[in-house]
Design an enzyme around this catalytic site. Sequence first.
Site, short mmCIF file in Angstrom:
data_model
loop_
_atom_site.label_atom_id
_atom_site.label_comp_id
_atom_site.label_asym_id
_atom_site.label_seq_id
_atom_site.Cartn_x
_atom_site.Cartn_y
_atom_site.Cartn_z
N ASP A 155 -30.61 -13.12 28.39
CA ASP A 155 -29.17 -13.91 27.79
C ASP A 155 -29.51 -15.42 28.21
O ASP A 155 -29.91 -15.87 29.19
CB ASP A 155 -28.13 -13.29 28.66
CG ASP A 155 -26.53 -13.83 28.59
OD1 ASP A 155 -26.50 -14.03 27.46
OD2 ASP A 155 -26.11 -14.18 29.43
N ARG B 167 -32.94 -8.40 22.50
CA ARG B 167 -31.56 -8.27 22.96
C ARG B 167 -30.89 -7.60 22.11
O ARG B 167 -30.95 -7.84 20.86
CB ARG B 167 -31.04 -9.95 23.11
CG ARG B 167 -29.58 -9.79 23.28
CD ARG B 167 -29.04 -9.71 24.61
NE ARG B 167 -27.58 -9.84 24.83
CZ ARG B 167 -26.83 -10.57 25.41
NH1 ARG B 167 -27.35 -11.58 25.32
NH2 ARG B 167 -25.58 -10.58 25.38
N ARG C 271 -29.19 -6.22 29.82
CA ARG C 271 -30.02 -7.07 28.79
C ARG C 271 -31.36 -7.51 29.14
O ARG C 271 -31.57 -7.90 30.09
CB ARG C 271 -29.05 -8.19 28.10
CG ARG C 271 -28.49 -9.25 29.09
CD ARG C 271 -27.59 -9.97 28.91
NE ARG C 271 -26.59 -9.13 29.61
CZ ARG C 271 -25.46 -9.61 30.06
NH1 ARG C 271 -25.32 -10.94 30.06
NH2 ARG C 271 -24.48 -8.76 30.67
N ASP D 138 -27.28 -18.82 27.76
CA ASP D 138 -26.11 -19.49 27.47
C ASP D 138 -26.12 -21.11 27.39
O ASP D 138 -26.84 -21.65 28.30
CB ASP D 138 -24.89 -19.24 28.46
CG ASP D 138 -24.55 -17.49 28.40
OD1 ASP D 138 -24.31 -17.30 27.23
OD2 ASP D 138 -24.22 -17.26 29.52
#
Length: 152
Positions: free
Chosen positions: A96, A84, A93, A98
Site C-alpha cells: 500500500d 496488490r 495487502r 499513499d
Amino acid sequence: MLPVLLSFGSNLGDRDATLSGAWQILGQTPAVETVRLSSLYETEPIGGPAGQPMFLNATGIIRTTMPPTELLETLQKIEADFGRVRSERWGARTLDIDILLYGCQIVTLQKLTIPHIEMLNRQFVLVPASDIAGDWVHPITKKTIREHCVPL
C-alpha cells in the site's frame, strides 16, 4: 520538483523485500527522485477484518514533477506490480502506497485527497514520517508532523 511525503505498508509476503523493492522501482521512475526512506516499523493492523498479519510500515520523501493524479496512477501501478489486489477495504495487502503530503498543496478530487484524509489519525504513519520529515507543516492544521506525532 516538488517534495512529496509517501507512506508504505505491507502485511503479506516478504514485507521487507516488498517495501525496499517498491522504493527501488520508484527511484527508477522518470520524473521521480527518491530522497529518503524512514526506518521500518512493525505495527498491528487497524480496521479491516480480524486476524490479519502484522504490518511493516515506512514513509519516504521523493521529489517529482508529476502532477498528483499522475503520481497516484504511478503508485497504484507499482502496487499492482507487487501483487496488490483491491478486493476488501482495509484488508491484508502486499503493498500500500499513499500520498500523504504533496508540497504544501491541498488537493480535493473524487479519487485523491491531499493531505491524506486519515494521515493525522494514523500513528503508524506519523511516527516514521516524524523520523524523516518531522518539521514539515501540515497545510491545513499548520502544525508540524512532529507536533501531531505520539510515539508508538
